[in-house]
Design a protein around this motif. Structure first.
Motif, PDB file in Angstrom:
ATOM      1  N   GLU A 169      54.111  -0.389 -42.441  1.00 29.75           N
ATOM      2  CA  GLU A 169      52.707  -0.665 -42.957  1.00 29.75           C
ATOM      3  C   GLU A 169      53.067  -1.953 -43.899  1.00 29.75           C
ATOM      4  O   GLU A 169      52.695  -3.160 -44.139  1.00 29.75           O
ATOM      5  CB  GLU A 169      52.026   0.412 -43.326  1.00 29.75           C
ATOM      6  CG  GLU A 169      50.906   0.206 -43.839  1.00 29.75           C
ATOM      7  CD  GLU A 169      50.464   2.276 -44.414  1.00 29.75           C
ATOM      8  OE1 GLU A 169      50.552   2.645 -43.765  1.00 29.75           O
ATOM      9  OE2 GLU A 169      50.014   2.148 -45.415  1.00 29.75           O
ATOM     10  N   ALA A 170      53.136  -1.188 -45.462  1.00 27.71           N
ATOM     11  CA  ALA A 170      52.933  -2.063 -46.259  1.00 27.71           C
ATOM     12  C   ALA A 170      54.526  -1.675 -47.319  1.00 27.71           C
ATOM     13  O   ALA A 170      54.676  -0.164 -47.478  1.00 27.71           O
ATOM     14  CB  ALA A 170      51.464  -2.127 -47.299  1.00 27.71           C
ATOM     15  N   GLU A 208      59.881  -1.189 -53.020  1.00 28.54           N
ATOM     16  CA  GLU A 208      59.788  -2.226 -51.707  1.00 28.54           C
ATOM     17  C   GLU A 208      59.767  -3.667 -53.084  1.00 28.54           C
ATOM     18  O   GLU A 208      59.995  -4.537 -53.151  1.00 28.54           O
ATOM     19  CB  GLU A 208      59.047  -1.976 -50.766  1.00 28.54           C
ATOM     20  CG  GLU A 208      60.249  -1.467 -49.786  1.00 28.54           C
ATOM     21  CD  GLU A 208      59.908   0.422 -50.360  1.00 28.54           C
ATOM     22  OE1 GLU A 208      58.961   0.312 -50.844  1.00 28.54           O
ATOM     23  OE2 GLU A 208      60.346   0.877 -49.999  1.00 28.54           O
ATOM     24  N   PHE A 235      61.747  -0.802 -46.938  1.00 30.29           N
ATOM     25  CA  PHE A 235      62.547  -0.111 -46.912  1.00 30.29           C
ATOM     26  C   PHE A 235      63.227  -0.335 -47.039  1.00 30.29           C
ATOM     27  O   PHE A 235      64.378   0.068 -46.804  1.00 30.29           O
ATOM     28  CB  PHE A 235      62.788  -0.342 -45.132  1.00 30.29           C
ATOM     29  CG  PHE A 235      60.821   0.802 -44.477  1.00 30.29           C
ATOM     30  CD1 PHE A 235      60.434   1.937 -44.199  1.00 30.29           C
ATOM     31  CD2 PHE A 235      60.775  -0.135 -43.654  1.00 30.29           C
ATOM     32  CE1 PHE A 235      59.737   1.818 -43.823  1.00 30.29           C
ATOM     33  CE2 PHE A 235      59.368  -0.255 -43.276  1.00 30.29           C
ATOM     34  CZ  PHE A 235      59.003   0.546 -43.433  1.00 30.29           C
ATOM     35  N   ASN A 242      57.306  -4.906 -42.153  1.00 34.95           N
ATOM     36  CA  ASN A 242      56.182  -4.586 -42.685  1.00 34.95           C
ATOM     37  C   ASN A 242      54.438  -5.285 -42.036  1.00 34.95           C
ATOM     38  O   ASN A 242      54.565  -7.087 -41.682  1.00 34.95           O
ATOM     39  CB  ASN A 242      55.843  -4.103 -44.397  1.00 34.95           C
ATOM     40  CG  ASN A 242      56.043  -3.189 -44.569  1.00 34.95           C
ATOM     41  OD1 ASN A 242      56.381  -1.817 -43.852  1.00 34.95           O
ATOM     42  ND2 ASN A 242      57.078  -3.712 -45.796  1.00 34.95           N
ATOM     43  N   HIS A 286      56.075   7.277 -38.749  1.00 37.28           N
ATOM     44  CA  HIS A 286      56.435   6.755 -40.288  1.00 37.28           C
ATOM     45  C   HIS A 286      57.193   7.597 -40.705  1.00 37.28           C
ATOM     46  O   HIS A 286      56.710   8.633 -40.964  1.00 37.28           O
ATOM     47  CB  HIS A 286      55.193   5.760 -40.848  1.00 37.28           C
ATOM     48  CG  HIS A 286      55.443   4.721 -41.873  1.00 37.28           C
ATOM     49  ND1 HIS A 286      56.448   5.537 -42.757  1.00 37.28           N
ATOM     50  CD2 HIS A 286      55.057   3.783 -42.401  1.00 37.28           C
ATOM     51  CE1 HIS A 286      56.135   4.400 -44.021  1.00 37.28           C
ATOM     52  NE2 HIS A 286      56.087   3.652 -43.767  1.00 37.28           N
TER      53      HIS A 286
HETATM   54  N1  URA Z   1      56.907   1.739 -46.292  1.00 37.59           N
HETATM   55  C1  URA Z   1      55.882   1.132 -45.294  1.00 37.59           C
HETATM   56  O1  URA Z   1      55.703   1.277 -44.499  1.00 37.59           O
HETATM   57  N2  URA Z   1      57.326  -0.188 -46.168  1.00 37.59           N
HETATM   58  C2  URA Z   1      57.872  -0.238 -46.478  1.00 37.59           C
HETATM   59  O2  URA Z   1      58.228  -0.975 -46.859  1.00 37.59           O
HETATM   60  C3  URA Z   1      58.131   0.880 -47.024  1.00 37.59           C
HETATM   61  C4  URA Z   1      57.887   2.434 -47.139  1.00 37.59           C
END
Ligand code: URA
Length: 188
Positions: free
Chosen positions: A42-43, A48, A55, A81, A161
């Motif tokens: 996602e983000a 991160e 991640f 992401n 996720h």
């Molecule tokens: N969650 C995500 O979606 N991406 C990451 O890089 C870390 C946590």
């Protein structure tokens, strides 16, 4: 490929958006540019954003376990992401933000040119499969992603996720089935 990805990273950096102002570091990818499998989350979260890599926090640790469960190494897959700057307080990206960053993601897919895409969570599924359907409906079967530029169809799975799995471990069984489905096709 390296130069092409660097060009995309420069474009993201110079793209003016509010998220950039509150984030510390840009987060684009980790892993291999020659990957057969691309994982899309996602983000970036706090860890991160601090390290500039996707991640690497708690969800990332679970992702590493998910990868090794199907004999994939983090170094041989491409991890990215939808959104490349950390949203404040880790809020869910808006549809507008998803659409703003989507072209950068599509370009990365064209450069890496993977055989498979594994979508981690609803935001990635919405972005790549352009569907409002829930993960409960999308998971467990194959989808196809067709690049706008290349004619290649990329086999795609949408599943839970890892951050969601940490909160709701009862979904791990389904997640495992989706990973096995990917593993089976990789080795076909
Ligand atoms: N969650 C995500 O979606 N991406 C990451 O890089 C870390 C946590």
């Amino acid at each position: 490929k390296f130069n092409k990805i660097q060009t995309i990273i420069e474009k993201i950096k110079s793209y003016d958006c509010p998220l950039k102002k509150t984030a510390k570091n840009i987060v684009v990818y980790d892993g291999s540019l020659d990957a057969k499998v691309m994982f899309i989350g996602e983000a970036p979260g706090r860890d991160e954003d601090a390290q500039g890599l996707p991640f690497v926090g708690k969800a990332g640790m679970l992702l590493n376990k998910m990868l090794s469960a199907i004999n994939l190494k983090r170094e041989e897959v491409y991890i990215t992401n939808v959104i490349n700057w950390r949203p404040p307080e880790n809020r869910t990206p808006t549809d507008e933000e998803i659409l703003e960053f989507l072209p950068f993601l599509q370009e990365q897919i064209d450069v890496v040119n993977p055989d498979f895409i594994f979508l981690l969570g609803g935001v990635a599924a919405k972005a790549i499969l352009s569907t409002p359907l829930s993960l409960g409906k999308l998971r467990g079967s194959w989808h196809e992603y067709q690049s706008l530029k290349t004619n290649k169809k990329i086999y795609t799975i949408a599943s839970y996720h890892p951050a969601f799995l940490l909160r709701s471990p009862q979904y791990k069984k389904a997640s495992w089935e989706d990973l096995k489905m990917l593993q089976k096709r990789i080795y076909e």
